[in-house]
Design a protein around this motif. Structure first.
Motif, PDB file in Angstrom:
ATOM      1  N   TYR A   3      -0.845  26.438  12.131  1.00  0.00           N
ATOM      2  CA  TYR A   3      -2.304  26.593  12.201  1.00  0.00           C
ATOM      3  C   TYR A   3      -2.875  26.683  10.799  1.00  0.00           C
ATOM      4  N   TRP A   4      -4.136  26.233  10.647  1.00  0.00           N
ATOM      5  CA  TRP A   4      -4.812  26.271   9.353  1.00  0.00           C
ATOM      6  C   TRP A   4      -6.239  26.777   9.526  1.00  0.00           C
ATOM      7  N   THR A   5      -6.693  27.521   8.518  1.00  0.00           N
ATOM      8  CA  THR A   5      -8.042  28.079   8.478  1.00  0.00           C
ATOM      9  C   THR A   5      -8.853  27.380   7.395  1.00  0.00           C
ATOM     10  N   TRP A   6     -10.137  27.127   7.693  1.00  0.00           N
ATOM     11  CA  TRP A   6     -11.069  26.672   6.676  1.00  0.00           C
ATOM     12  C   TRP A   6     -11.594  27.929   5.975  1.00  0.00           C
ATOM     13  N   PRO A   7     -11.349  28.079   4.644  1.00  0.00           N
ATOM     14  CA  PRO A   7     -11.681  29.340   3.977  1.00  0.00           C
ATOM     15  C   PRO A   7     -13.168  29.569   3.772  1.00  0.00           C
ATOM     16  N   GLY A   8     -13.967  28.504   3.983  1.00  0.00           N
ATOM     17  CA  GLY A   8     -15.408  28.687   3.898  1.00  0.00           C
ATOM     18  C   GLY A   8     -15.949  28.576   2.478  1.00  0.00           C
ATOM     19  N   PRO A   9     -17.147  29.138   2.287  1.00  0.00           N
ATOM     20  CA  PRO A   9     -17.896  29.889   3.310  1.00  0.00           C
ATOM     21  C   PRO A   9     -18.682  28.963   4.259  1.00  0.00           C
TER      22      PRO A   9
END
Length: 260
Positions: free
Chosen positions: A197-203
């Motif tokens: 899984y991967w997260t978009w760090p934003g903002p």
């Protein structure tokens, strides 16, 4: 029986185990649908081994695990599930509208289940749910705001009943350098275990917006190693057309893997 539940017999041998001990076995199990949730099995008392069910001490305590795996209709009786020295507290229950059947938990880490001789997790497979994959040459672009996260002309489309079409992209077409890998995992009775899984760090940060299966089940093996994004959370253009973000159970953060 109340209109809130629907049922259907199915021709499968189903077994539930605690460790190596078979606790329940049925060759014509009854599938039970509670509104808005995948099916569970309702077992007759003689399909459950003697001594496995012990009346729970506190009938009003509720389900002790993750809410998704508990009952979603009124319960008349709770049971602890017992095998030797092992106990699963309140791991079985009798629904008020299905008094001649007992439901046992499918929560991971408690009991384990097979349909015929294949392991199945999370919930029984729904005979009315279909999953297929199609290789495609459509042009797919994924972005968040002004940032493009993926561009591909070689997607694999995964079509699953009651869910939006998913676009699984070759890993080399995805800007994984812009994303942050997480330790989130998820399991699906139809596709297997997604361990990437991967997260978009934003903002703003968008947690676990993309995932991958390294060893998917045979029915969807074409998605192996590819990366997919939640249509519900990103801007997805297919052949230059911006798709409307769909509404699905995964539109709600509490329904997505990694929630909480």
């Amino acid at each position: 029986m109340s209109d809130e539940l629907s049922t259907e017999w199915i021709d499968k041998r189903v077994r539930g185990r605690l460790g190596d001990v078979v606790l329940v076995e049925s060759r014509d199990p009854l599938l039970v649908w509670q509104p808005g949730f995948p099916p569970v099995y309702g077992f007759a008392s003689d399909e459950i081994a003697q001594g496995v069910l012990r009346p729970a001490a506190d009938r009003d305590a509720g389900y002790p695990g993750e809410w998704f795996f508990g009952p979603h209709a009124r319960v008349d009786e709770w049971f602890d599930v017992v095998a030797g020295d092992e106990v699963v507290p309140r791991g079985a229950w009798r629904l008020a509208d299905l008094p001649d059947r007992v439901v046992l938990t499918w929560e991971p880490g408690r009991l384990s289940w097979t349909e015929e001789d294949e392991s199945v997790g999370l919930h029984p497979r729904d005979p009315h749910k279909r999953v297929e994959t199609l290789r495609s040459s459509r042009h797919v672009e994924v972005s968040v705001g002004d940032q493009v996260l993926a561009v591909s002309d070689a997607p694999v489309l995964l079509l699953e009943t009651d869910l939006p079409t998913r676009y699984y992209l070759p890993r080399e077409d995805v800007r994984l350098d812009l994303l942050v890998a997480t330790d989130t995992t998820s399991a699906c009775p139809y596709k297997g275990t997604a361990e990437g899984y991967w997260t978009w760090p934003g903002p703003p940060e968008l947690a676990d917006i993309a995932w991958s299966y390294s060893s998917p089940l045979r029915a969807v093996e074409a998605v192996q190693g590819r990366v997919c994004f939640y249509n519900e959370l990103v801007d997805l253009r297919v052949d230059g057309v911006l798709l409307e973000r769909p509404e699905s159970p995964f539109s709600r953060s509490e329904q997505r893997p990694g929630a909480g």
